[in-house]
Enzyme design. Structure first.
Site, PDB file in Angstrom:
ATOM      1  N   TRP A   1     -10.471   0.886   1.054  1.00  0.00           N
ATOM      2  CA  TRP A   1      -9.405   1.899   1.002  1.00  0.00           C
ATOM      3  C   TRP A   1      -9.540   2.736  -0.261  1.00  0.00           C
ATOM      4  O   TRP A   1      -9.462   3.957  -0.230  1.00  0.00           O
ATOM      5  CB  TRP A   1      -8.046   1.192   1.047  1.00  0.00           C
ATOM      6  CG  TRP A   1      -6.847   2.083   1.048  1.00  0.00           C
ATOM      7  CD1 TRP A   1      -6.438   2.896   0.035  1.00  0.00           C
ATOM      8  CD2 TRP A   1      -5.889   2.245   2.108  1.00  0.00           C
ATOM      9  NE1 TRP A   1      -5.273   3.547   0.379  1.00  0.00           N
ATOM     10  CE2 TRP A   1      -4.920   3.164   1.647  1.00  0.00           C
ATOM     11  CE3 TRP A   1      -5.750   1.691   3.379  1.00  0.00           C
ATOM     12  CZ2 TRP A   1      -3.825   3.545   2.420  1.00  0.00           C
ATOM     13  CZ3 TRP A   1      -4.655   2.064   4.143  1.00  0.00           C
ATOM     14  CH2 TRP A   1      -3.711   2.990   3.681  1.00  0.00           C
TER      15      TRP A   1
ATOM     16  N   LEU B   1       0.826  -1.204   0.000  1.00  0.00           N
ATOM     17  CA  LEU B   1       0.000   0.000   0.000  1.00  0.00           C
ATOM     18  C   LEU B   1       0.862   1.257   0.000  1.00  0.00           C
ATOM     19  O   LEU B   1       0.562   2.233  -0.701  1.00  0.00           O
ATOM     20  CB  LEU B   1      -0.940  -0.003   1.216  1.00  0.00           C
ATOM     21  CG  LEU B   1      -2.248  -0.760   1.020  1.00  0.00           C
ATOM     22  CD1 LEU B   1      -2.893  -1.077   2.357  1.00  0.00           C
ATOM     23  CD2 LEU B   1      -3.205   0.028   0.134  1.00  0.00           C
TER      24      LEU B   1
ATOM     25  N   VAL C   1       2.184   1.652  -3.666  1.00  0.00           N
ATOM     26  CA  VAL C   1       1.202   2.030  -4.686  1.00  0.00           C
ATOM     27  C   VAL C   1       0.659   3.431  -4.421  1.00  0.00           C
ATOM     28  O   VAL C   1       0.448   4.213  -5.348  1.00  0.00           O
ATOM     29  CB  VAL C   1       0.069   0.987  -4.756  1.00  0.00           C
ATOM     30  CG1 VAL C   1      -1.045   1.455  -5.697  1.00  0.00           C
ATOM     31  CG2 VAL C   1       0.612  -0.361  -5.237  1.00  0.00           C
ATOM     32  N   GLU C   2       0.449   3.769  -3.156  1.00  0.00           N
ATOM     33  CA  GLU C   2      -0.136   5.077  -2.832  1.00  0.00           C
ATOM     34  C   GLU C   2       0.824   6.238  -3.085  1.00  0.00           C
ATOM     35  O   GLU C   2       0.433   7.256  -3.640  1.00  0.00           O
ATOM     36  CB  GLU C   2      -0.586   5.114  -1.364  1.00  0.00           C
ATOM     37  CG  GLU C   2      -1.980   4.574  -1.125  1.00  0.00           C
ATOM     38  CD  GLU C   2      -3.082   5.442  -1.720  1.00  0.00           C
ATOM     39  OE1 GLU C   2      -2.794   6.388  -2.468  1.00  0.00           O
ATOM     40  OE2 GLU C   2      -4.254   5.153  -1.447  1.00  0.00           O
ATOM     41  N   SER C   3       2.068   6.103  -2.669  1.00  0.00           N
ATOM     42  CA  SER C   3       2.956   7.276  -2.709  1.00  0.00           C
ATOM     43  C   SER C   3       4.372   6.959  -3.164  1.00  0.00           C
ATOM     44  O   SER C   3       5.277   7.765  -2.933  1.00  0.00           O
ATOM     45  CB  SER C   3       3.014   7.936  -1.325  1.00  0.00           C
ATOM     46  OG  SER C   3       3.674   7.095  -0.387  1.00  0.00           O
TER      47      SER C   3
END
Length: 325
Positions: free
Chosen positions: A305, A117, A120-122
């Site tokens: 999410w 996560l 992929v997010e940041s």
């Protein structure tokens, strides 16, 4: 260039209409501040948070413009999870493993999903956005397309400042107000952010321990079960009814039931036989000719999410790659 000018003109005309209905941006901000006062936000925080507040047309443009071309999963997954990102994910998983294991054990979440996560997010905290969160949220609330949502998020952001987790001039995020390395919206921060290093603050901007704990807390509170993985890519028999696919509760079936319907692992082997059978859902994000998956409840948690099949599959794919030797 023509398209960009056209989009900017569209935003400009729409903004003019909004201004006629709601007054100026400054007047809207004054009303937002008054509502915040009524919710107990101090004058000091309001002064610091709204100092130099600016309307951000680019945030409005980004909110309205969606990609025109829809990628297939075969195109999307290699772009979202390239080999260089997998390599970095494995290195960071190893580097932070002691802390990830401690936090994972506390919340009941496998470390590889926390790292996936994060990646992929940041991109592991490298791309977190450079908008002042109050500017972005005030702009999008004023613009009006989703006013109730963004106004609520602006007020939540002020609560975070009131609680002292970050200084107003350091509260940065995306054009939509998603913040920090975990890209939490302010309301998600209030509900799920956690203090992973014990310093009394929940710092998802600069503290990796807090990012890990916040991510794990979100998953745990949303129903994650670390006894299981997320699911697997499968093969289905030709002509299987499309009515079987979907994540509605009634469409979940036990693995033995999916086996009886002819579903196998992607390599053709039978589905796993678990001592404690679990329910799974059949999903076909593209169509029956694209990638097909059986997903468990942990995948449904990832969808809480971010309500994107592609996002949840990118996270799942990266978590699986981290686990591979």
């Amino acid at each position: 260039m023509k398209r960009l000018l056209s989009a900017m003109l569209g935003v400009s005309l729409a903004t003019s209409a909004v201004a006629q209905e709601k007054g100026t941006f400054e007047e809207y901000v004054a009303g937002l501040k008054e509502e915040a006062r009524q919710q107990g936000i101090s004058e000091q925080i309001l002064t610091e948070a709204f100092k130099g507040v600016e309307y951000k047309p680019r945030a409005v443009t980004a909110d309205r413009n969606q990609p025109e071309k829809k990628l297939t999963l075969d195109e999307y997954i290699p772009r979202a999870v390239p080999d260089w990102k997998v390599k970095q994910a494995k290195e960071l998983h190893k580097k932070h493993y002691a802390e990830l294991k401690r936090i994972g054990d506390e919340y009941g979440v496998q470390p590889r999903f926390i790292v996936a996560l994060w990646g992929v997010e940041s991109n592991f905290g490298r791309f977190t956005g450079n908008y002042r969160v109050i500017d972005a949220l005030s702009t999008l609330a004023y613009e009006g397309r989703r006013e109730a949502f963004f106004r609520k998020e602006a007020l939540a952001a002020l609560q975070i400042l009131q609680q002292g987790h970050i200084a107003p001039d350091e509260m940065k995020g995306s054009w939509a107000g998603a913040m920090g390395q975990s890209q939490f919206m302010p309301s998600s921060f209030l509900n799920f952010a956690a203090d992973g290093n014990g310093d009394g603050k929940k710092d998802i901007w600069d503290s990796e321990a807090d990012v890990f704990a916040s991510t794990a807390n979100y998953l745990a509170q949303s129903g994650w079960d670390d006894k299981y993985t997320w699911g697997r890519q499968v093969k289905v028999p030709h002509g299987i009814s499309p009515d079987l696919q979907g994540r509605e509760a009634e469409k979940g079936k036990y693995l033995k039931e999916w086996s009886q319907l002819g579903v196998t692992r992607y390599d053709g082997r039978p589905l796993p036989q678990l001592d404690e059978d679990v329910k799974a859902w059949l999903i076909m994000p593209d169509d029956e000719n694209g990638r097909v998956y059986l997903v468990y409840n942990n995948y449904n948690v990832l969808m809480k999410w971010n309500r994107s099949y592609y996002f949840a599959l990118a996270v799942s794919h990266l978590a699986d790659r981290i686990a591979m030797d």
